[in-house]
Design a protein around this motif. Structure first.
Motif, PDB file in Angstrom:
ATOM      1  N   SER A  60       0.535  -0.914  -0.205  1.00 23.90           N
ATOM      2  CA  SER A  60       0.038   0.098   0.096  1.00 23.90           C
ATOM      3  C   SER A  60       1.012   1.708   0.356  1.00 23.90           C
ATOM      4  O   SER A  60       0.285   2.141  -0.965  1.00 23.90           O
ATOM      5  N   ILE A  72      -5.305   2.068  -2.475  1.00 27.03           N
ATOM      6  CA  ILE A  72      -6.647   1.736  -1.944  1.00 27.03           C
ATOM      7  C   ILE A  72      -6.055   0.444  -1.427  1.00 27.03           C
ATOM      8  O   ILE A  72      -7.038  -0.143  -0.311  1.00 27.03           O
ATOM      9  N   ASP A  73      -6.838  -0.315  -3.087  1.00 34.49           N
ATOM     10  CA  ASP A  73      -7.167  -1.752  -2.226  1.00 34.49           C
ATOM     11  C   ASP A  73      -6.536  -2.539  -1.643  1.00 34.49           C
ATOM     12  O   ASP A  73      -7.184  -3.244  -0.871  1.00 34.49           O
ATOM     13  N   LYS A  76      -7.552  -1.603   1.821  1.00 36.50           N
ATOM     14  CA  LYS A  76      -8.840  -2.324   2.860  1.00 36.50           C
ATOM     15  C   LYS A  76      -8.797  -4.094   2.657  1.00 36.50           C
ATOM     16  O   LYS A  76      -9.313  -3.980   3.647  1.00 36.50           O
ATOM     17  N   GLU A  77      -7.325  -4.764   1.696  1.00 37.29           N
ATOM     18  CA  GLU A  77      -7.166  -6.304   3.081  1.00 37.29           C
ATOM     19  C   GLU A  77      -6.554  -5.557   4.019  1.00 37.29           C
ATOM     20  O   GLU A  77      -7.140  -6.988   4.582  1.00 37.29           O
ATOM     21  N   VAL A  79      -8.006  -4.018   6.248  1.00 41.70           N
ATOM     22  CA  VAL A  79      -8.619  -3.435   7.539  1.00 41.70           C
ATOM     23  C   VAL A  79      -9.276  -4.801   7.571  1.00 41.70           C
ATOM     24  O   VAL A  79      -9.740  -5.014   8.198  1.00 41.70           O
ATOM     25  N   LEU A  93      -8.147   1.636   9.786  1.00 38.31           N
ATOM     26  CA  LEU A  93      -9.511   2.507   8.891  1.00 38.31           C
ATOM     27  C   LEU A  93      -8.443   4.053   9.018  1.00 38.31           C
ATOM     28  O   LEU A  93      -9.078   4.658   7.631  1.00 38.31           O
ATOM     29  N   LEU A  96      -6.805   4.143   5.738  1.00 40.74           N
ATOM     30  CA  LEU A  96      -7.512   3.995   4.647  1.00 40.74           C
ATOM     31  C   LEU A  96      -8.498   5.799   4.686  1.00 40.74           C
ATOM     32  O   LEU A  96      -8.378   5.785   3.214  1.00 40.74           O
ATOM     33  N   TYR A 100      -7.725   7.896   1.265  1.00 38.05           N
ATOM     34  CA  TYR A 100      -8.916   8.140   0.233  1.00 38.05           C
ATOM     35  C   TYR A 100      -9.398   9.954   0.377  1.00 38.05           C
ATOM     36  O   TYR A 100      -9.276  10.016  -1.317  1.00 38.05           O
ATOM     37  N   SER A 112     -14.489   6.482   6.409  1.00 38.23           N
ATOM     38  CA  SER A 112     -13.309   5.709   7.172  1.00 38.23           C
ATOM     39  C   SER A 112     -12.589   5.919   9.104  1.00 38.23           C
ATOM     40  O   SER A 112     -13.007   5.846   9.827  1.00 38.23           O
TER      41      SER A 112
END
Length: 778
Positions: A60, A72-73, A76-77, A79, A93, A96, A100, A112
């Motif tokens: 990331s 971002i993907d 998310k994983e 999280v 979060l 993340l 964003y 988030s």
């Protein structure tokens, strides 16, 4: 024995000096990042648990600048994998949310951070709670929800004052100050900025101190105290150059460029903006590159450099399109609309403002909708007298109220007052006049703010000076030792430099002769190119004149020859009506041919440098009237009306004989391409240095392709008038020559079937006339 603290400071500074002298570069190559990404992604396939989370975090981080969506993907994983651990999940979060926010997706960023906040409250993580509250406040600030922003930032401040570090407290104080700055509550803004600066000064963090100084500059800029703002910006720049932070240096240069622009010192403004742009291109941050290009475009607009202004605006648009920043795209389209309006090209101006409005509506930006609607409404009201203006002005007023922007509310209510007054609806006009009057309350508030600001400044200065006296003594002792060591290093570097310089000098002397010769050849080449261009123009001029003589001048004489023969024959048959018709045609052809010959002679004289200009002040309306007297036959023949829309006292400074020829040719063209019983409008606008005239007809008009040909020497575009009047195209070339030699500009706009408009600018005084000799008013 030396104080350990002082010794540490000295060692750090010496280390920094040695690094500069030895030019020890530390670089991170993009290829290495890609290699690392491939290795980590390969490892990811075969790992589980904590190791997998660590690899996802690293990926990331690696993708942040390369591919934000992938970054971002992976976040998310992280999280999802941390869902069973509240502390880790809230941290994931929070990260993340920051990602964003980085890509301007503020809705998901807010979502988030709020999730992270709720978890941190549950596990009583006070430091984490304060951080989440602070970030939520910052996002609400970006979304112009200032009350929500202040609620969250104040709650963050309460926690940080009890449980956080002084650095965190100063950071949140600074954020609160920035919210008040956006709300235009400058007294409150200054109060919080000064509190933040006081803490940062105690901590000695130069980067943070420079940010606070920069913020104080922002306050004074908005209070219209540019010199005081410049002082703070310059101090911030000095610190940032000292610490070598290129990103912050670029910000300061950009801010200083903005102040010089406010002071109308456009050359200094461009110098600072260009320095900022150079650094930002080196760093590669597209958002800031585009922002600086936008600023440079605005400076060129004020310098009346249309091409350079458009070039920079379009480069900014291209970047905003690449990063999909629709809000900034809309803002640039508005700026281009303003640019075309300043050149009186209202159709183009409306086109760009409407594109801007469409984008603002798409993203729901109330402030942008208010601004663009207001711009469109103003143009429709002032220049088109269109009833459609009302809808745009009402929309501007409603959206200005939604975003609570006092300056936009003021402009919108003032325009609605003017609109309804023009319509004779005085009840409505009075209603909006009251709205406009209420905005004047701001000036009283501003004065109260200024009084409070003076009080804050005085109190801060007293406390600051006491601390400065103590710290300066200790600091000066340290600086003295460092200076001695630095001087010793400079001497050593000088000796090394002297030895190296001797070798360089020998090489320089050997290449200097070759360089001089090269420069000489380049200069000769440049002169040859200039001569080539001049010869090309002379050939085009010669070809144009021969073409006119061989075709356009020959034809009327052939026609007259035939008509005069017919006229002689008609006397034998006593055909009175035919005789009258032929006599009239011969007369008309004589006038047209005379005008053509006169234009050829005048233009040829101008091209050969034989025309002498004697500029003087003259009354624009009087010269227009005089020019029209020479065209009375044409006006009567077609029954064309000429309407004046200008101040009868307007004066300009130019050669009256030349400008009279320009007026005569432009008015003659307007008559030629007008239909019978048509209308020609002559308008004038007073600008700071120019009088700008617009001669518009409602005739046949021309295509955009042909519009680009009319002032060109190398074109053969000719058109017949509505009564089949012929022309050679020499008149517009003469107009261009005369207008430009009198220090003005000429351009045109046209649409097939709707008519044409020709615009010229004439200087108001001899200041814009260059070397043209001055002649007293007669």
């Amino acid at each position: 024995m030396m104080n350990p603290k002082v010794r540490t400071v000295m060692l750090c500074k010496l280390k920094y000096i040695f690094l500069i002298l030895l030019f020890f570069p530390i670089t991170l190559v993009l290829g290495e990042s890609q290699d690392r990404i491939q290795k980590v992604e390969e490892l990811l396939k075969s790992t589980e648990g904590g190791e997998k989370i660590a690899l996802l975090k690293e990926l990331s981080s690696l993708y942040i600048d390369i591919d934000p969506d992938k970054s971002i993907d992976y976040a998310k994983e992280v999280v999802i994998l941390n869902s069973t651990d509240p502390a880790e999940k809230s941290a994931s979060l929070y990260n993340l949310g920051n990602l964003y926010r980085r890509v301007n997706n503020f809705r998901l960023a807010l979502d988030s951070h709020k999730q992270a906040l709720e978890i941190r409250k549950t596990i009583n993580d006070l430091k984490g709670t304060a951080s989440s509250l602070n970030n939520i406040g910052e996002i609400y600030k970006i979304l112009n929800k200032y009350d929500e922003a202040l609620i969250h930032l104040n709650r963050s401040l309460e926690i940080r004052e009890k449980n956080g570090t002084q650095k965190e407290v100063a950071y949140t104080l600074n954020n609160i100050g920035s919210v008040f700055w956006l709300k235009k509550d400058y007294a409150s803004s200054l109060e919080f900025y000064l509190k933040s600066l006081e803490i940062r000064s105690d901590l000695g963090d130069k980067s943070d101190i420079s940010s606070s100084l920069n913020n104080l500059g922002n306050v004074y800029k908005n209070l219209n105290k540019p010199n005081k703002a410049l002082d703070y910006y310059t101090k911030a720049l000095e610190i940032r150059e000292e610490i070598g932070d290129k990103t912050l240096i670029a910000f300061s240069l950009n801010d200083i460029g903005g102040i010089y622009w406010r002071l109308n010192n456009f050359n200094e403004s461009l110098a600072y903006y260009n320095r900022s742009l150079e650094i930002r291109k080196e760093i590669g941050n597209k958002i800031f590159i585009a922002a600086t290009l936008k600023n440079i475009g605005t400076v060129y607009k004020d310098l009346n450099e249309l091409d350079f202004s458009l070039k920079n605006y379009n480069e900014a648009l291209k970047i905003y399109d690449e990063i999909n920043d629709q809000k900034e795209q809309a803002n640039v389209f508005s700026l281009i609309g303003n640019l075309y309006e300043s050149y009186n090209n209202f159709d183009k101006s409306l086109e760009y403002h409407k594109i801007s409005l469409s984008l603002h509506r798409r993203i729901g930006n109330n402030k942008g909708i208010a601004y663009s609607s207001n711009s469109i409404g103003e143009i429709l009201m002032k220049y088109y007298q269109s009833e459609e203006a009302k809808d745009y002005l009402l929309s501007a007023f409603d959206h200005a109220n939604l975003c609570k922007d006092r300056s936009l509310q003021k402009i919108a209510s003032e325009n609605l007052f003017e609109y309804f007054s023009n319509q004779g609806d005085y009840k409505k006009a009075l209603e909006y006049f009251r709205e406009y009057s209420s905005t004047q309350y701001d000036s009283i508030i501003d004065q109260i703010d200024k009084d409070k600001i003076s009080e804050f400044e005085a109190n801060y200065q007293i406390s600051k000076n006491k601390d400065e006296i103590k710290s300066l003594k200790a600091y000066n002792r340290q600086q003295t030792i460092v200076i001695y060591l630095f001087v010793a290093l400079i001497i050593l570097a000088g000796i090394i430099g002297y030895v190296a310089n001797r070798n360089i000098k020998i090489r320089k002397e050997a290449t200097q002769a070759l360089t001089d010769k090269n420069d000489e050849l380049e200069e000769m080449n440049s002169r040859l190119k200039e001569t080539e261009v001049t010869l090309k123009d002379l050939n085009l001029t010669k070809d144009k004149i021969f073409n006119i003589i061989s075709n356009d001048l020959r034809t009327p004489f052939i026609d007259m020859k035939l008509m005069s023969s017919k006229l002689l024959d008609s006397f034998n048959q006593a055909k009175i009506e035919e005789q009258k018709h032929l006599s009239k045609n011969i007369r008309d052809l004589s006038f047209q041919t005379y005008d053509l010959v006169e234009n050829i002679l005048l233009w040829s004289a101008s091209q050969s440098g034989k025309t002498k200009f004697s500029p003087r002040l003259f009354n624009v309306k009087e010269l227009l009237d005089y020019s029209l007297t020479k065209l009375s036959e044409q006006l009567i023949e077609k029954n064309v009306k000429v309407i004046f829309n200008l101040d009868s006292t307007s004066k300009a400074y130019a050669d009256t004989a030349a400008i009279c020829e320009v007026f005569k040719n432009l008015l003659s063209n307007a008559i030629k391409f007008s239909y019978r019983e048509g209308k020609i409008t002559v308008s004038a606008r007073e600008k700071k240095y120019w009088v700008e005239l617009d001669i518009s007809d409602e005739g046949v008009g021309m295509s955009k392709t042909n519009l680009h040909k009319i002032f060109r020497l190398d074109n053969n575009y000719l058109a017949l008038g509505t009564a089949q009047e012929k022309g050679a195209g020499i008149g517009l070339l003469l107009c261009k020559e005369y207008v430009e030699k009198n220090g003005g500009k000429i351009w045109a706009d046209s649409e097939e079937g709707k008519g044409s408009s020709f615009y010229i600018t004439i200087p108001k005084s001899d200041k814009l006339m260059g070397s043209v000799p001055k002649k007293e008013d007669q």
